[in-house]
Design a protein around this motif. Structure first.
Motif, PDB file in Angstrom:
ATOM      1  N   GLU A  82      23.686  49.401  63.710  1.00  0.00           N
ATOM      2  CA  GLU A  82      24.900  48.591  63.544  1.00  0.00           C
ATOM      3  C   GLU A  82      24.966  47.507  64.620  1.00  0.00           C
ATOM      4  OE1 GLU A  82      27.239  48.912  60.975  1.00  0.00           O
ATOM      5  OE2 GLU A  82      25.652  50.197  60.198  1.00  0.00           O
ATOM      6  N   PHE A  83      24.597  47.882  65.853  1.00  0.00           N
ATOM      7  CA  PHE A  83      24.622  46.901  66.942  1.00  0.00           C
ATOM      8  C   PHE A  83      23.637  45.770  66.672  1.00  0.00           C
ATOM      9  CE2 PHE A  83      22.889  45.274  70.954  1.00  0.00           C
ATOM     10  CZ  PHE A  83      24.058  44.760  71.501  1.00  0.00           C
TER      11      PHE A  83
ATOM     12  N   MET B 239      34.115  41.140  69.335  1.00  0.00           N
ATOM     13  CA  MET B 239      33.904  42.566  69.080  1.00  0.00           C
ATOM     14  C   MET B 239      35.012  43.121  68.194  1.00  0.00           C
ATOM     15  SD  MET B 239      32.772  43.715  72.934  1.00  0.00           S
ATOM     16  CE  MET B 239      33.150  45.464  72.732  1.00  0.00           C
ATOM     17  N   ALA B 240      36.265  42.859  68.595  1.00  0.00           N
ATOM     18  CA  ALA B 240      37.398  43.402  67.841  1.00  0.00           C
ATOM     19  C   ALA B 240      37.431  42.820  66.427  1.00  0.00           C
ATOM     20  CB  ALA B 240      38.705  43.097  68.571  1.00  0.00           C
TER      21      ALA B 240
ATOM     22  N   MET C  64      24.945  43.385  64.064  1.00  0.00           N
ATOM     23  CA  MET C  64      25.971  42.503  64.609  1.00  0.00           C
ATOM     24  C   MET C  64      25.335  41.434  65.494  1.00  0.00           C
ATOM     25  SD  MET C  64      29.282  43.447  66.977  1.00  0.00           S
ATOM     26  CE  MET C  64      28.546  43.595  68.589  1.00  0.00           C
TER      27      MET C  64
ATOM     28  N   TYR D 112      34.156  46.258  58.781  1.00  0.00           N
ATOM     29  CA  TYR D 112      34.215  47.678  58.444  1.00  0.00           C
ATOM     30  C   TYR D 112      35.561  47.987  57.825  1.00  0.00           C
ATOM     31  CZ  TYR D 112      30.249  48.022  61.633  1.00  0.00           C
ATOM     32  OH  TYR D 112      29.053  47.849  62.244  1.00  0.00           O
TER      33      TYR D 112
ATOM     34  N   GLU E 125      23.760  44.341  54.333  1.00  0.00           N
ATOM     35  CA  GLU E 125      23.322  45.500  53.539  1.00  0.00           C
ATOM     36  C   GLU E 125      21.809  45.666  53.602  1.00  0.00           C
ATOM     37  OE1 GLU E 125      25.361  47.572  52.349  1.00  0.00           O
ATOM     38  OE2 GLU E 125      27.219  46.409  52.589  1.00  0.00           O
TER      39      GLU E 125
ATOM     40  N   ALA F 145      34.845  44.385  64.160  1.00  0.00           N
ATOM     41  CA  ALA F 145      35.245  45.705  63.657  1.00  0.00           C
ATOM     42  C   ALA F 145      36.242  45.553  62.506  1.00  0.00           C
ATOM     43  CB  ALA F 145      35.854  46.529  64.784  1.00  0.00           C
TER      44      ALA F 145
ATOM     45  N   ARG G 219      20.650  46.921  56.806  1.00  0.00           N
ATOM     46  CA  ARG G 219      20.992  48.341  56.920  1.00  0.00           C
ATOM     47  C   ARG G 219      19.963  49.187  56.166  1.00  0.00           C
ATOM     48  NH1 ARG G 219      26.850  48.115  56.193  1.00  0.00           N
ATOM     49  NH2 ARG G 219      27.005  47.566  58.388  1.00  0.00           N
TER      50      ARG G 219
END
Lengths: 311, 282
Positions: B186-187, B97-98, B190, B105, B177, B101, B180
């Motif tokens: 976003e979840f 998770m970390a 991922m 992003y 992209e 991020a 999106r």
């Protein structure tokens, strides 16, 4: 390429921030609570007097004075430190020396080198406790495999762990047996990255094996040597399990296998041999060990990096 | 001319022979003690002392039965499995998770956050055991599974974040992209697109953490006191204490303790080696 991201950013700035924050939070919370806070506390607690689990008062450098200058604590500290230094030197020469030879042998890529690679790394995956007990049994003065083998060639029983001259060496031997595969494969990985063209060019220029090793491979694997040296140093300061299991449970003759890791554990959490249990003195030892490890590592990195050549 | 080639070839042969000999001797030194350990586990005490080099007269499982029924061995094994799996699962979850991020992003503090995680790699957590003990004690987590697992998670996160961040950064932007554009959350992006691609790195991270956690002795020694909660390496010390003179049983205990990880290693040796040496060879 960035348009998509910018679009999201504009449309949902707060949602995006919330999403990123929630991704980071669990890891950050664990790190702050169980790494950052304990580390900072370790430095603070070294200056406190303790009553059991609770710090009772600030006493300045008193804990440091005790472990460095007040007998018998200071004797124990220097005895352990001496053994750490001997251990580091022995591991550099015997473990890493052997690892270097093995890595070079494995580099030759003769038939069977894959299986040898698997074999040399096998003990690395075992728990140090298993390795410690295994060798403790093998080194038994009367019935252990080592002495029974020596008896075949007429050498009498040697009390390996019971003699202060052989105890540290025995414990180091078990440690080398356990870890040998690690530096071997790190050095091998370094040697494999020396390009075939460089080696061939040297060969064409008439370099023999010795020249190839000293003039080409050794300088080019400097980064691997740096890593192995530093990990050996850190490892010798973290050394705990094997001395604890092989000799520490019952105490070793004349403290012959006491190392800082073991002494620190005993000081903090109590032991039958020293009879003390003091978080303050333990913290002082921890802080000094931390400073030694961090300091020497930083200096060694600077020095060792200088002799590394960029390709 | 041919004579020269001949001596050159003989020299090469000799050298290769010497190398093979050295590797063979090393293989014997590495394997023979383990072989003796396994063989001794089938022997009686008398047999170990009288004929240490012979194969066991009978492949008797009497020692194994005693280990199984007379000791807490199975319990220690189950504790080790549970604690290792829980810790590795949390390390994978939190650090992925970390790292996701940080890697996928752009935000103002990302470099600082990464630095914070990386600096954790330099901290020998063993040396912080005293405040860690006090901390866990105040949370009521000394002598519990949870306390031990949290320490392991803290120990594993820095290098896991490091490896995962490096890997996740290499994944192409285009996939993300276009998903999106199609309106995926976003979840969802991922979970369904990026993480399946990260499987090789997840395997490395899992092994790199599972081995030291499975083998760890220090933290259970300090943090666990109840016999029912002890892990396998820690339980072995109890076990050895109970059977100091019964060598057959001792060797059986060591063999059974070494067996699970050795079997896994033999099946997955490549992943094990790269998992454990990964951090160093980088």
């Amino acid at each position: 390429m960035n348009s998509g991201r910018r679009h999201t950013k504009k449309a949902f700035p707060w949602r995006r921030s919330l999403w990123i924050a929630s991704l980071l939070t669990p890891a950050l919370v664990v790190m702050v609570l169980f790494v950052l806070w304990p580390l900072l506390s370790a430095f603070r607690l070294a200056f406190y007097e303790f009553n059991g689990l609770q710090p009772t008062g600030f006493i300045g450098f008193e804990n440091f004075r005790k472990v460095l200058f007040e007998q018998p604590y200071s004797d124990w500290t220097y005895n352990a430190l001496k053994h750490n230094i001997i251990a580091f030197a022995a591991l550099m020469v015997f473990e890493n020396g052997t690892a270097f030879l093995l890595a070079y042998a494995l580099l030759k890529a003769l038939p069977g080198h894959r299986i040898h690679q698997v074999i040399v790394f096998l003990p690395v995956v075992l728990s140090a406790v298993i390795v410690g007990f295994l060798w403790k049994l093998f080194l038994h003065p009367l019935f252990g495999l080592v002495n029974q083998t020596l008896a075949l060639v007429g050498i009498g029983a040697i009390p390996w762990l019971g003699n202060e001259h052989t105890a540290l060496g025995s414990v180091l031997f078990a440690n080398i047996w356990h870890w040998l595969g690690f530096p071997t494969l790190v050095l091998l990985a370094g040697m494999q990255r020396v390009s075939k063209e460089v080696i061939e060019a040297a060969r064409l220029d008439g370099a023999g094996d010795y020249a190839l090793m000293t003039k080409i491979i050794w300088p080019l694997i400097a980064p691997s040597v740096t890593i192995v040296t530093i990990l050996t140093f850190i490892g010798s300061f973290n050394w705990f399990e094997i001395p604890y299991v092989m000799a520490g449970l019952t105490g070793s003759p004349g403290g012959a296998t006491d190392v800082l890791g073991l002494y620190f554990y005993r000081t903090a959490f109590g032991s039958t041999t020293t009879g003390i249990q003091d978080f303050g003195q333990g913290s002082a030892l921890a802080v000094m060990m931390f400073i030694i490890v961090a300091g020497v590592t930083a200096i060694a990195l600077r020095y060792l990096r200088r002799r590394e050549i960029e390709l | 001319m041919s004579a020269v080639v001949g001596t050159k070839q003989t020299g090469e042969l000799l050298k290769n022979g010497a190398i093979q000999l050295m590797l063979a001797i090393n293989a014997v030194i590495m394997i023979y003690p383990l072989f003796v350990m396994v063989m001794s586990s089938f022997k009686t005490n008398a047999e170990i002392f009288s004929s240490p080099f012979a194969l066991p007269a009978h492949f008797s499982l009497a020692n194994a039965e005693r280990v199984w029924s007379e000791t807490n061995f199975v319990r220690y094994l189950a504790n080790s499995v549970g604690i290792t799996m829980a810790a590795v699962a949390m390390i994978l979850l939190f650090s992925t998770m970390a790292a996701y991020a940080i890697a996928r992003y752009q935000f103002r503090l990302s470099a600082l956050v990464l630095m914070f995680f990386l600096s954790g790699m330099t901290v020998p957590l063993k040396l912080a055991i005293i405040p860690l003990f006090i901390q866990l004690d105040s949370l009521g987590l000394v002598d519990s599974y949870a306390g031990l697992v949290l320490v392991y998670v803290a120990m594993g996160i820095p290098s896991a974040v490091f490896i995962m961040t490096g890997f996740l950064r290499t994944l192409p932007r285009e996939l993300e992209e276009s998903a999106r554009m199609d309106g995926a959350s976003e979840f969802r992006i991922m979970r369904s697109i990026m993480l399946p691609l990260a499987r090789p790195a997840l395997v490395i991270v899992a092994i790199q953490n599972a081995v030291p956690i499975w083998n760890d002795f220090f933290f259970p020694l300090v943090l666990i006191t109840s016999d029912n909660l002890k892990t396998l390496p820690q339980g072995l010390t109890v076990f050895v204490g109970e059977f100091t003179t019964d060598w057959g049983v001792l060797f059986t205990g060591l063999t059974l303790a070494a067996l699970p990880i050795t079997l896994l290693y033999i099946v997955l040796s490549k992943q094990f080696i790269s998992g454990i040496t990964q951090g160093a060879v980088k």
